[in-house]
Design an enzyme around this catalytic site. Structure first.
Site, PDB file in Angstrom:
ATOM      1  CG  HIS A  63      39.961  36.041  39.041  1.00 46.56           C
ATOM      2  ND1 HIS A  63      41.154  35.897  38.363  1.00 46.56           N
ATOM      3  CD2 HIS A  63      40.181  35.508  40.266  1.00 46.56           C
ATOM      4  CE1 HIS A  63      42.044  35.307  39.140  1.00 46.56           C
ATOM      5  NE2 HIS A  63      41.476  35.045  40.305  1.00 46.56           N
ATOM      6  CD  GLU A 209      41.681  38.016  42.165  1.00 51.10           C
ATOM      7  OE1 GLU A 209      41.612  37.781  43.379  1.00 51.10           O
ATOM      8  OE2 GLU A 209      42.676  37.688  41.473  1.00 51.10           O
TER       9      GLU A 209
END
Length: 357
Positions: A63, A209
């Site tokens: 991420h 995320e």
């Protein structure tokens, strides 16, 4: 591989990319992998490099975002109030440098501040200052100056400032955002070295995320992977206060292979496949079962018809702060394991992960 890892980690950790504003890390991903495969992005901004090949769709995903802030309001005197993006422990915020990125791309230096302790009662000095009582001082004298001269507006992203720095002990490095720039660096490196595989290899950087595993939801629908290897920068547990006998995240002890956290039960077959691969390849590793925390596996594993996932990690001390610490060898071991998995996940091995009947 070592020199490339260091250059990537420096560039990525020093990038300004908080949730929803991952532009700088995305640009690095595109620059590094532009000649490796076909590039694409979903509607939320997660980015992908399809290296091609036949067989199951294997996604190697990190991420792109780091914990940060957004400008929430500006006082008449020119101080910035802010909201947090991701999990911050307020203890780690006061007196830390940050940068506000304006819409024109300028970066305005500031410091997280509060009422000085000299003016607080003894009782309040013993308490943790709540975020809504903190502010960012950019050195301005008025709201007009902040808006019209500095170009700062409500909603502008704010990121920590911390240089990527070598420590006295060889291979130990300090920086912000190892969660999850170690994962992004490893995803890029895997794409650069994996070569031809018996699958359709796709590298990815997901968004948001840190604010609820949001980007992986749309990423799963966009790419429709058959298996996902998630690369992370999880918290180490080898500092004072942790029993060494229970340590599962010691820096310098190898790549983590995560079996469980509060967001996902790892696919047991995939986890065992990763463990056996690490043993066979001689890759130092640590098996981890976490009582809390979460990764993009929390969204990926329940997407579509269900996607087998495994989570690999580089333990980092003091994540979600301005100054985290990793051992470079753990990162290199994660790259090695991710690359080995990318080369070995073929139609047979991927099919066995979800063959229940």
């Amino acid at each position: 591989m070592r020199d490339k890892a260091l250059s990537l980690l420096k560039e990525l950790t020093e990038a300004h990319s908080v949730p929803g504003h991952e532009d700088e890390v995305r640009a690095i991903f595109v620059d590094e992998l532009g000649e490796t495969g076909e590039l694409s992005a979903d509607g939320n901004g997660s980015v992908f490099c399809d290296a091609g090949g036949d067989g199951p769709r294997v996604l190697i995903a990190g991420h792109m975002d780091e914990v940060g802030f957004l400008v929430q309001s500006i006082t008449p005197e020119g101080f910035l109030r802010f909201v947090t993006l991701g999990g911050w422990w307020t203890h780690s915020l006061l007196s830390q440098r940050v940068e506000v990125r304006t819409k024109s791309g300028d970066k305005i230096l500031g410091v997280v501040s509060s009422m000085p302790p000299h003016f607080l009662s003894a009782e309040k000095r013993r308490q943790v200052m709540p975020v809504d009582q903190l502010f960012i001082d950019v050195g301005a004298s008025s709201r007009s100056e902040v808006e019209n001269e500095f170009g700062i507006a409500l909603g502008d992203p704010v990121a920590p400032v911390s240089a990527f720095t070598a420590m006295a002990k060889e291979d130990r490095y300090m920086a912000k955002a190892f969660d999850n720039r170690v994962g992004m660096a490893a995803a890029i490196q895997t794409g650069l070295v994996a070569g031809e595989t018996d699958n359709r290899l796709i590298l990815s950087g997901t968004v948001q995320e840190e604010v609820g595993l949001r980007g992986s939801k749309s990423a799963a629908n966009f790419i429709k992977p058959d298996a996902v290897v998630i690369l992370e920068g999880p918290p180490a547990d080898d500092t004072p206060g942790f029993p060494r006998s229970e340590c599962q995240g010691q820096i310098g002890a190898g790549v983590q292979i995560r079996m469980f956290d509060s967001s996902a039960i790892g696919n047991p077959r995939f986890a065992e496949f990763a463990i056996e691969t690490a043993k066979r390849e001689g890759i130092p590793h640590q098996v981890t079962v976490r009582r809390s925390g979460g990764t993009d596996a929390g969204s990926f594993h329940v997407a579509n018809q269900g996607i087998p996932c495994v989570v690999l990690g580089v333990p980092a001390r003091y994540i979600h702060s301005h100054n985290a610490i990793i051992d470079l060898n753990d990162h290199l071991h994660m790259v090695a394991l991710a690359t080995a998995l990318a080369r070995q996940l073929n139609e047979k091995t991927v099919g066995e992960l979800t063959s229940y009947l």
